[in-house]
Design an enzyme around this catalytic site. Sequence first.
Site, PDB file in Angstrom:
ATOM      1  N   SER A 104      32.481 -92.760 -25.021  1.00 63.38           N
ATOM      2  CA  SER A 104      31.620 -91.756 -24.399  1.00 63.38           C
ATOM      3  C   SER A 104      31.838 -90.408 -25.074  1.00 63.38           C
ATOM      4  O   SER A 104      32.927 -89.821 -24.984  1.00 63.38           O
ATOM      5  CB  SER A 104      31.923 -91.642 -22.903  1.00 63.38           C
ATOM      6  N   HIS A 132      28.059 -93.891 -26.615  1.00 62.06           N
ATOM      7  CA  HIS A 132      27.557 -93.665 -25.263  1.00 62.06           C
ATOM      8  C   HIS A 132      27.344 -92.167 -25.048  1.00 62.06           C
ATOM      9  O   HIS A 132      28.262 -91.366 -25.261  1.00 62.06           O
ATOM     10  CB  HIS A 132      28.550 -94.204 -24.237  1.00 62.06           C
ATOM     11  N   ASP A 185      26.135 -89.341 -22.362  1.00 62.58           N
ATOM     12  CA  ASP A 185      25.908 -89.056 -20.941  1.00 62.58           C
ATOM     13  C   ASP A 185      25.027 -87.822 -20.779  1.00 62.58           C
ATOM     14  O   ASP A 185      25.413 -86.721 -21.173  1.00 62.58           O
ATOM     15  CB  ASP A 185      27.241 -88.826 -20.224  1.00 62.58           C
ATOM     16  N   MET A 218      23.284 -85.411 -18.065  1.00 60.68           N
ATOM     17  CA  MET A 218      23.371 -85.012 -16.651  1.00 60.68           C
ATOM     18  C   MET A 218      22.585 -83.733 -16.435  1.00 60.68           C
ATOM     19  O   MET A 218      22.596 -82.841 -17.290  1.00 60.68           O
ATOM     20  CB  MET A 218      24.828 -84.797 -16.236  1.00 60.68           C
ATOM     21  N   HIS A 232      22.593 -92.654 -21.430  1.00 61.85           N
ATOM     22  CA  HIS A 232      22.695 -92.876 -19.982  1.00 61.85           C
ATOM     23  C   HIS A 232      22.117 -91.657 -19.261  1.00 61.85           C
ATOM     24  O   HIS A 232      22.716 -90.579 -19.260  1.00 61.85           O
ATOM     25  CB  HIS A 232      24.172 -93.092 -19.632  1.00 61.85           C
ATOM     26  N   MET A 278      21.556 -89.724 -16.290  1.00 62.25           N
ATOM     27  CA  MET A 278      21.961 -89.424 -14.911  1.00 62.25           C
ATOM     28  C   MET A 278      21.161 -88.211 -14.452  1.00 62.25           C
ATOM     29  O   MET A 278      21.693 -87.114 -14.251  1.00 62.25           O
ATOM     30  CB  MET A 278      23.468 -89.176 -14.856  1.00 62.25           C
ATOM     31  N   MET A 317      28.626 -98.373 -12.509  1.00 63.71           N
ATOM     32  CA  MET A 317      29.470 -97.176 -12.475  1.00 63.71           C
ATOM     33  C   MET A 317      30.757 -97.491 -11.710  1.00 63.71           C
ATOM     34  O   MET A 317      30.715 -97.925 -10.561  1.00 63.71           O
ATOM     35  CB  MET A 317      28.736 -96.017 -11.811  1.00 63.71           C
ATOM     36  N   ASP A 356      31.281 -98.250 -16.790  1.00 66.11           N
ATOM     37  CA  ASP A 356      31.507 -96.864 -17.202  1.00 66.11           C
ATOM     38  C   ASP A 356      32.279 -96.133 -16.113  1.00 66.11           C
ATOM     39  O   ASP A 356      31.825 -96.043 -14.974  1.00 66.11           O
ATOM     40  CB  ASP A 356      30.160 -96.179 -17.435  1.00 66.11           C
TER      41      ASP A 356
END
Length: 222
Positions: A14, A39, A41, A43, A72, A74, A143, A182
């Site tokens: 990540s 990966h 992330d 957000m 990913h 989110m 998650m 994750d």
Amino acid sequence: MRHIPEQRPLIAPSLLSCDFSRIAEEVRAIEEAGADLLHVDVMDGHFVPNITIGPLIVDAINRHAHTPLDVHLMITDPDRYLSDFRKAGADILTVHWEACPHLHRTVQAIHDLDADAGVSINPSTPVALLKDILDDIELVLIMSVNPGFGGQRFIPQALEKVNELRLLANERGLTDLRIEVDGGVTRDNSKALQQAGADILVSGSAIFRSGDYAEYIRALRA
């Protein structure tokens, strides 16, 4: 679209935990250390209590990456941004079950962009709620922490969810469905996760704080 390796497990460091002031060097180093996926992330400070990066940074990562980008989302209302992240270089686009009122439509939109579709569930969301979407996606992301921040402690109940999902997928004949985990993934729980049925292990702070990326990735596979 970059080819996603078939072997299992896949290790997806990540980048949330890398040194963003030297992102190009970090991408090269983690790929040379044996990463199968990167990966990323995303957000938005709304769906989760943190703000990270947007399409511009994904594009910057993409310009230095050779391995597939596992993005990913989110975020609230991910449909608005699917095209932007695909154009930025995402090979896998994972959205949250909790954020998508019309999930089949969202998954179809991802496929229309020629990307693999993933669906993620938070720790409090039951695996059973995925049964109507499993035939349409390539990946489920379990998650194992509450999303929003790196470095959290692994929630042990995630092991049961991985096992439950693997059994459900096998019953449906979905042998190609990838199960990703994750949150709090380390060398101490990677074996148990693989035995439960996990195919992709996302690990951030454990790898990037290890001092030896390659050795830690080997340990996660073992």
